[in-house]
Design a protein around this motif. Sequence first.
Motif, PDB file in Angstrom:
ATOM      1  N   PHE A 250      16.870  -4.755   3.328  1.00 37.01           N
ATOM      2  CA  PHE A 250      18.101  -4.995   2.570  1.00 37.01           C
ATOM      3  C   PHE A 250      19.091  -3.846   2.761  1.00 37.01           C
ATOM      4  O   PHE A 250      18.733  -2.791   3.288  1.00 37.01           O
ATOM      5  N   PRO A 251      20.356  -4.043   2.358  1.00 39.67           N
ATOM      6  CA  PRO A 251      21.372  -2.986   2.530  1.00 39.67           C
ATOM      7  C   PRO A 251      20.983  -1.656   1.914  1.00 39.67           C
ATOM      8  O   PRO A 251      21.404  -0.602   2.402  1.00 39.67           O
ATOM      9  N   ASP A 252      20.192  -1.667   0.825  1.00 40.85           N
ATOM     10  CA  ASP A 252      19.778  -0.382   0.250  1.00 40.85           C
ATOM     11  C   ASP A 252      18.543   0.177   0.964  1.00 40.85           C
ATOM     12  O   ASP A 252      17.990   1.184   0.549  1.00 40.85           O
ATOM     13  N   LEU A 253      18.153  -0.445   2.048  1.00 41.49           N
ATOM     14  CA  LEU A 253      17.085  -0.054   2.974  1.00 41.49           C
ATOM     15  C   LEU A 253      15.674  -0.363   2.486  1.00 41.49           C
ATOM     16  O   LEU A 253      14.726  -0.154   3.250  1.00 41.49           O
ATOM     17  N   HIS A 254      15.512  -0.902   1.280  1.00 39.60           N
ATOM     18  CA  HIS A 254      14.169  -1.311   0.910  1.00 39.60           C
ATOM     19  C   HIS A 254      13.802  -2.559   1.713  1.00 39.60           C
ATOM     20  O   HIS A 254      14.675  -3.257   2.249  1.00 39.60           O
ATOM     21  N   SER A 255      12.512  -2.810   1.810  1.00 43.69           N
ATOM     22  CA  SER A 255      12.056  -3.919   2.646  1.00 43.69           C
ATOM     23  C   SER A 255      11.062  -4.772   1.877  1.00 43.69           C
ATOM     24  O   SER A 255      10.390  -4.302   0.949  1.00 43.69           O
ATOM     25  N   GLU A 256      10.995  -6.030   2.248  1.00 44.03           N
ATOM     26  CA  GLU A 256      10.020  -6.947   1.685  1.00 44.03           C
ATOM     27  C   GLU A 256       9.275  -7.664   2.801  1.00 44.03           C
ATOM     28  O   GLU A 256       9.884  -8.034   3.814  1.00 44.03           O
ATOM     29  N   LEU A 257       7.981  -7.823   2.601  1.00 46.27           N
ATOM     30  CA  LEU A 257       7.142  -8.584   3.534  1.00 46.27           C
ATOM     31  C   LEU A 257       6.675  -9.827   2.794  1.00 46.27           C
ATOM     32  O   LEU A 257       6.069  -9.729   1.725  1.00 46.27           O
ATOM     33  N   ASN A 258       7.028 -10.989   3.336  1.00 44.44           N
ATOM     34  CA  ASN A 258       6.664 -12.261   2.727  1.00 44.44           C
ATOM     35  C   ASN A 258       5.512 -12.892   3.491  1.00 44.44           C
ATOM     36  O   ASN A 258       5.590 -13.051   4.711  1.00 44.44           O
TER      37      ASN A 258
END
Lengths: 113, 115
Positions: A69-77
């Motif tokens: 995401f733009p704030d650099l956090h990431s998600e793995l689905n």
Amino acid sequence: DSGVTQTPKHLITATGQRVTLRCSPRSGDLSVYWYQQSLDQGLQFLIQYYNGEERAKGNILERFSAQQFPDLHSELNLSSLELGDSALYFCASSRGAGYSPLHFGNGTRLTVT
Amino acid sequence: DQQVKQNSPSLSVQEGRISILNCDYTNSMFDYFLWYKKYPAEGPTFLISISSIKDKNEDGRFTVFLNKSAKHLSLHIVPSQPGDSAVYFCAASAIRGGGADGLTFGKGTHLIIQP
């Protein structure tokens, strides 16, 4: 403390379900990586994002997807979960500028029953 | 096909002695090598790295040696301390070749320091 935060620490779910793992990188790091560690297996590279864009793909199944995401956090689905998806999932981050080490979070332990 | 191999699943060393952990690789494009240490229930912790332009890098008690012609690297810990007991992973990456920055890991060596 590596500065990489992963949530949740533990996740138990049933086959066929979908889960989302979250990762906040170290301050200033632009690259995020996801790794899977199964029993008797080493750390398997899944995918890398750099500043919001996918940069490299490893052994990631089509049922798995990620984003940064733009704030650099990431998600793995992870979807349509199978028993074999039970593993430790690690997130790592780096400056992303070539010769810089990866710094790992403490992982999310996923158990699929 | 395992591109990074750690052939010793475990190693036992007496406290105060030298610990030598070995790693072999097959991909000649690898030009950046790292060692990580991992305790149970924690993520891998970065220890030391070396790029292919060097053959040795030192940081305190830890020294990494790289032999490019043999595609072999080793980690020396001197002197070994009880807190060094952990699983050690060797990792490699092909940075200059335009490959992914993602690391390829070996399966690890469990180092046990005996008092």
